[in-house]
Each structure stands twice: as C-alpha cells, then as structure tokens.
Design a protein around this motif. Structure first.
Motif, PDB file in Angstrom:
ATOM      1  N   LYS A  46       0.825  -1.216   0.000  1.00  0.00           N
ATOM      2  CA  LYS A  46       0.000   0.000   0.000  1.00  0.00           C
ATOM      3  C   LYS A  46       0.859   1.266   0.000  1.00  0.00           C
ATOM      4  CE  LYS A  46      -0.831  -0.257   4.955  1.00  0.00           C
ATOM      5  NZ  LYS A  46      -1.816  -0.669   5.927  1.00  0.00           N
ATOM      6  N   GLU A 102       1.973   1.787  -3.556  1.00  0.00           N
ATOM      7  CA  GLU A 102       0.868   2.337  -4.337  1.00  0.00           C
ATOM      8  C   GLU A 102       0.704   3.837  -4.111  1.00  0.00           C
ATOM      9  OE1 GLU A 102      -2.327  -0.204  -3.058  1.00  0.00           O
ATOM     10  OE2 GLU A 102      -1.636  -1.879  -4.296  1.00  0.00           O
ATOM     11  N   ARG A 103       1.217   4.329  -3.001  1.00  0.00           N
ATOM     12  CA  ARG A 103       1.180   5.772  -2.709  1.00  0.00           C
ATOM     13  C   ARG A 103       2.401   6.507  -3.260  1.00  0.00           C
ATOM     14  NH1 ARG A 103      -0.358   5.080   3.637  1.00  0.00           N
ATOM     15  NH2 ARG A 103      -2.326   4.003   3.302  1.00  0.00           N
TER      16      ARG A 103
END
Length: 128
Positions: free
Chosen positions: A22, A25-26
C-alpha cells in the motif's frame, strides 16, 4: 486458575508484502523513505517483526526471503535496489555449491533469478 491465551496467529510472508504494498501504491519507492512515526508504518513494521520472529534466522532460505521482501512488495528505488543487489550477491557467494543438496541448489538458482530480476529493474547489463 490459569488464564489461557489463544495462540498467536501465524503471519505469512504474503501478508507482510501486502501490508507494505500500500505504501508503494502511494508512490514510496524505498522502505527507507517510510515515516517511522506513521501509524500504518508502525503496524506494517510490527507485522514484519512478528513474521520474522517466527522464522529461523539461521536458515539461508529465510534470510533470502527477508532480503527480497521489500522488492517483492514493489519498492524499486534505485539506491535501495543497489543495496539489495549487493546483499544478494554477497549471500550468493556465501552459499556453498553442493550438487548433492537439492535445497541448496534451488536456493542458489533462486538467488541468481532474483539478482537478474533486480538488474533488470535497474536496467543494468548483466556481467557473466
């Protein structure tokens, strides 16, 4: 009377990878860039620590899996990949060749594949 506590749930490598993914993904490209005060990063690091604690730290396969975990999660910062490549090459040099040991032979093969993968990510020509 003794209290009984449920046994802690075993953490898989895939769970740890998904937790770190995650951040990738940022747009974070290196685990070194994670904010260690961020609640989500703390949770991810705790999960990693739990996974690591249940593994045999003297096992070469486990060490290999730990070394490549962040790459598997998608971190591709060039400086970080250079570090991982160096660690893998050192580890590969230390894994003794033994054609009679299929686990060791497989580990050497997997290390070579991971080194190739990282070199490709870095767009670095391979030297034989």
């Amino acid at each position: 009377m003794k209290e009984s506590f449920p046994s802690p749930e075993k953490v898989s490598k895939d769970q740890v990878i998904d937790t770190y993914r995650k951040f990738v993904e940022r747009g974070i490209t290196s685990p070194d860039a994670l904010d260690l005060d961020d609640h989500e990063v703390i949770e991810a690091n705790n999960l990693f620590d739990k996974w690591q604690a249940q593994e045999d730290s003297n096992d070469e396969r486990v060490n290999f899996e730990k070394t490549k975990l962040y790459v598997d999660a998608g971190f591709t910062g060039p400086n970080y990949l250079e570090d991982v490549l160096e660690w893998l090459m050192q580890d590969a040099d230390n894994v003794e060749k033994n054609p009679d040991d299929p686990d060791r032979t497989q580990l050497r093969h997997d290390m070579a594949q991971e080194i190739k993968k990282i070199r490709n990510l870095l767009r670095k020509p391979e030297t034989e």
